[in-house]
Scaffold this motif. Structure first.
Motif, PDB file in Angstrom:
ATOM      1  N   THR A   1       9.296  17.394  -0.369  1.00  0.00           N
ATOM      2  CA  THR A   1       7.905  17.649  -0.749  1.00  0.00           C
ATOM      3  C   THR A   1       7.233  16.461  -1.422  1.00  0.00           C
ATOM      4  O   THR A   1       6.040  16.509  -1.715  1.00  0.00           O
ATOM      5  N   THR A   2       8.013  15.397  -1.693  1.00  0.00           N
ATOM      6  CA  THR A   2       7.423  14.184  -2.281  1.00  0.00           C
ATOM      7  C   THR A   2       7.837  12.964  -1.457  1.00  0.00           C
ATOM      8  O   THR A   2       8.518  12.075  -1.954  1.00  0.00           O
ATOM      9  N   PRO A   3       7.458  12.922  -0.180  1.00  0.00           N
ATOM     10  CA  PRO A   3       7.825  11.768   0.641  1.00  0.00           C
ATOM     11  C   PRO A   3       7.190  10.490   0.102  1.00  0.00           C
ATOM     12  O   PRO A   3       6.091  10.504  -0.465  1.00  0.00           O
ATOM     13  N   ILE A   4       7.907   9.394   0.271  1.00  0.00           N
ATOM     14  CA  ILE A   4       7.435   8.084  -0.186  1.00  0.00           C
ATOM     15  C   ILE A   4       6.995   7.292   1.038  1.00  0.00           C
ATOM     16  O   ILE A   4       7.788   7.045   1.952  1.00  0.00           O
TER      17      ILE A   4
ATOM     18  N   GLU B   1      13.994   7.384  -0.937  1.00  0.00           N
ATOM     19  CA  GLU B   1      13.644   8.763  -1.254  1.00  0.00           C
ATOM     20  C   GLU B   1      13.889   8.975  -2.748  1.00  0.00           C
ATOM     21  O   GLU B   1      14.472   8.125  -3.424  1.00  0.00           O
ATOM     22  N   ALA B   2      13.427  10.085  -3.275  1.00  0.00           N
ATOM     23  CA  ALA B   2      13.505  10.333  -4.716  1.00  0.00           C
ATOM     24  C   ALA B   2      14.948  10.272  -5.207  1.00  0.00           C
ATOM     25  O   ALA B   2      15.888  10.668  -4.510  1.00  0.00           O
TER      26      ALA B   2
ATOM     27  N   ARG C   1       0.873  -1.168   0.000  1.00  0.00           N
ATOM     28  CA  ARG C   1       0.000   0.000   0.000  1.00  0.00           C
ATOM     29  C   ARG C   1       0.910   1.217   0.000  1.00  0.00           C
ATOM     30  O   ARG C   1       1.748   1.358   0.897  1.00  0.00           O
ATOM     31  N   ALA C   2       0.793   2.077  -0.994  1.00  0.00           N
ATOM     32  CA  ALA C   2       1.796   3.118  -1.192  1.00  0.00           C
ATOM     33  C   ALA C   2       1.156   4.467  -1.470  1.00  0.00           C
ATOM     34  O   ALA C   2       0.032   4.567  -1.963  1.00  0.00           O
ATOM     35  N   SER C   3       1.936   5.514  -1.157  1.00  0.00           N
ATOM     36  CA  SER C   3       1.544   6.871  -1.531  1.00  0.00           C
ATOM     37  C   SER C   3       2.801   7.701  -1.724  1.00  0.00           C
ATOM     38  O   SER C   3       3.838   7.435  -1.119  1.00  0.00           O
ATOM     39  N   VAL C   4       2.693   8.701  -2.596  1.00  0.00           N
ATOM     40  CA  VAL C   4       3.803   9.610  -2.873  1.00  0.00           C
ATOM     41  C   VAL C   4       3.275  11.031  -2.823  1.00  0.00           C
ATOM     42  O   VAL C   4       2.247  11.343  -3.425  1.00  0.00           O
ATOM     43  N   GLY C   5       4.011  11.910  -2.117  1.00  0.00           N
ATOM     44  CA  GLY C   5       3.646  13.315  -2.063  1.00  0.00           C
ATOM     45  C   GLY C   5       2.826  13.671  -0.845  1.00  0.00           C
ATOM     46  O   GLY C   5       2.445  12.813  -0.040  1.00  0.00           O
TER      47      GLY C   5
ATOM     48  N   GLY D   1      -2.002  16.869  -3.230  1.00  0.00           N
ATOM     49  CA  GLY D   1      -1.561  16.212  -4.462  1.00  0.00           C
ATOM     50  C   GLY D   1      -1.121  14.779  -4.252  1.00  0.00           C
ATOM     51  O   GLY D   1      -0.551  14.164  -5.151  1.00  0.00           O
ATOM     52  N   ARG D   2      -1.364  14.225  -3.106  1.00  0.00           N
ATOM     53  CA  ARG D   2      -0.903  12.892  -2.770  1.00  0.00           C
ATOM     54  C   ARG D   2      -1.569  11.838  -3.655  1.00  0.00           C
ATOM     55  O   ARG D   2      -2.773  11.882  -3.897  1.00  0.00           O
ATOM     56  N   VAL D   3      -0.762  10.891  -4.140  1.00  0.00           N
ATOM     57  CA  VAL D   3      -1.249   9.813  -4.993  1.00  0.00           C
ATOM     58  C   VAL D   3      -1.115   8.504  -4.218  1.00  0.00           C
ATOM     59  O   VAL D   3      -0.059   8.216  -3.648  1.00  0.00           O
TER      60      VAL D   3
END
Length: 462
Positions: free
Chosen positions: A266-269, A352-353, A89-93, A97-99
């Motif tokens: 600003t785009t934590p994983i 991280e990115a 189960r994942a999210s980015v951002g 704007g979180r996906v």
């Protein structure tokens, strides 16, 4: 800041040893003596024909030493080693704007060794490359590192034969380390997987073997122009060998790293491993686990026979993408210094990115969307006229975990109207030297960007 106005931090740290190594690498890159590409292809084909190799799709219940865990639905090996296929189960951002999404993922916490042995012959560095069969490779046999082994492999969990030449990478007295760094792998399909990428210069004689051949870097660069020839692991290792030069860049190293740090913040994983049986949007059948929309990838099972591997027969799961990918750099030259447009990619399997290609996707996953919702620069790359294409070849990804995972790796020359100096959010112009410098450290340059960097070196050697 104007083009060419940036400074380089790296050159001030460049030692005499670095300069000497750079000269040796340059000589090897310029050396095409020995077998031409056609002869090496013939050798790979000969090794394939003289062996006994077969890959067959099988239902999950036919997997040997693997099972579906009743509590979780995860695919697990009975040894508890190698890898597992689990849910994520994942999210980015950040909000809004979180996906968020869910998917199967390969969990392989152990660190393997990807190692290439090198020696000088007649004053020129040569690299010991292996003709290695992997079940997911198109054509099965490709040029691979001297050693390409997971920890479970080289500690003989499979009760097979020893990994040839492993001692050169585990015993420091046998050589001089030229490159040694932990690197991430495919962040879309692996959960925080790393391998130790090494190049070691051997001292003394190295035993010969029919599955291995010494090649110059120039020969390897030539082979990179051919489809499905140099495997992902070899590309990853060799990209980290390059010693960066002293050219000025559009943005200083400090500015580049500050920009990446800001993107990371600003785009934590966020990722949470969950039971595979609980993943929504995916359906398990007898032969595969598929996304409900028929996109992205599927999980399948195969039976493998290979006469020249440590174990002659085994079964395993593989991930199979649902279409060919595109991996591309846009390139421009600013005041005589070549740059590429990188993207800060926050992939679910990364910590991280990392710096990735300008474009990296399977276009089929976006074909149903309007142009405005497709990845930036995708249409520019896929419709580029031949006069703008500086490099193009089909390369496959990790053949030990992915089945027929093929992408068109491409470098396209752009202009100000197509790829402006003031790059869009999430993108940054970096010089080739800056990118090369960052491959010497962990968690900065993705595996796809490392391949493209090595491909750029083929342009420089023309």
């Amino acid at each position: 800041m104007t083009a060419g106005g940036g400074t380089r931090v790296g050159p001030s740290l460049r030692t005499r040893q670095d300069a000497a190594l750079a000269d040796r690498i340059a000589r090897s890159a310029a050396a095409l003596a020995g077998e031409p590409a056609d002869e090496i292809h013939d050798w790979l084909q000969q090794r394939c024909e003289e062996g006994s190799f077969a890959v067959e799709r099988i239902p999950f219940e036919a997997l040997e030493n693997w099972s579906i865990a009743p509590e979780t639905g995860n695919l697990v090996h009975r040894s508890g080693r190698f890898f597992t296929v689990e849910g994520l189960r994942a999210s980015v951002g950040e909000q809004p704007g979180r996906v968020e999404w869910q998917q199967p993922v390969i969990v392989q916490p152990e660190v393997g060794i990807l190692g290439i042995l090198t020696r000088e012959f007649d004053g020129v560095l040569h690299f010991l490359m292996q003709a290695k069969m992997e079940p997911g490779n198109p054509g099965l046999m490709q040029l691979s590192p001297t050693v390409q082994a997971t920890y479970s492999n080289y500690t003989k969990v499979h009760k097979g034969a020893s990994v040839r030449y492993l001692e050169y990478f585990t015993d420091p007295s046998r050589g001089r380390v030229l490159s040694d760094v932990l690197q991430s792998e495919h962040g879309s399909w692996f959960h925080r997987k790393h391998n130790r990428n090494m190049v070691v210069e051997a001292t003394g004689q190295v035993p010969e073997h029919e599955d291995f051949r010494w090649l110059t870097l120039g020969q390897i660069h030539e082979l990179l122009r051919h489809d499905h020839t140099v495997n992902m692991d070899a590309r990853s290792v060799l990209a980290g060998l390059d010693v960066p030069g002293t050219s000025h860049a559009l943005h200083s190293d400090t500015e580049l790293l500050s920009w990446l740090t800001a993107r990371r913040s600003t785009t934590p994983i966020r990722s949470e491993r969950v039971p595979l049986a609980a993943v929504t949007g995916w359906t398990r059948g007898r032969f595969s686990i598929d996304h409900e929309d028929g996109r992205y990838f599927r999980t399948v099972a195969v039976s493998v026979r290979a006469s020249n591997r440590e174990v002659g027969h085994w079964t395993q799961p593989l991930f199979e993408p649902r279409g060919q990918g595109v991996v591309a750099f846009l390139t421009r030259t600013f005041e005589g210094v070549p740059h590429v447009l990188v993207q800060a990619r926050a992939e679910v399997g990364f910590i991280e990115a990392e710096l990735g290609p300008t474009v990296q996707c399977q276009p089929g996953n976006y074909a149903h969307l309007p142009a405005a919702d497709r990845p930036l620069f995708l249409d520019l790359v896929t419709t580029a006229p031949p006069s703008r294409i500086r490099y193009s070849a089909l390369h496959s990804e990790e053949g030990g975990r992915f089945l027929d995972s093929v992408s068109r790796y491409i470098v396209v020359e752009a202009d100000e109207g197509e790829a402006p100096l003031d790059a869009p959010p999430g993108f940054r112009w970096v010089s080739w030297d800056q990118l090369a410098a960052l491959t010497r450290y962990s968690h900065y340059v993705s595996v796809q960007a490392r391949t493209l960097l090595l491909c750029l070196n083929t342009l420089a050697s023309v």
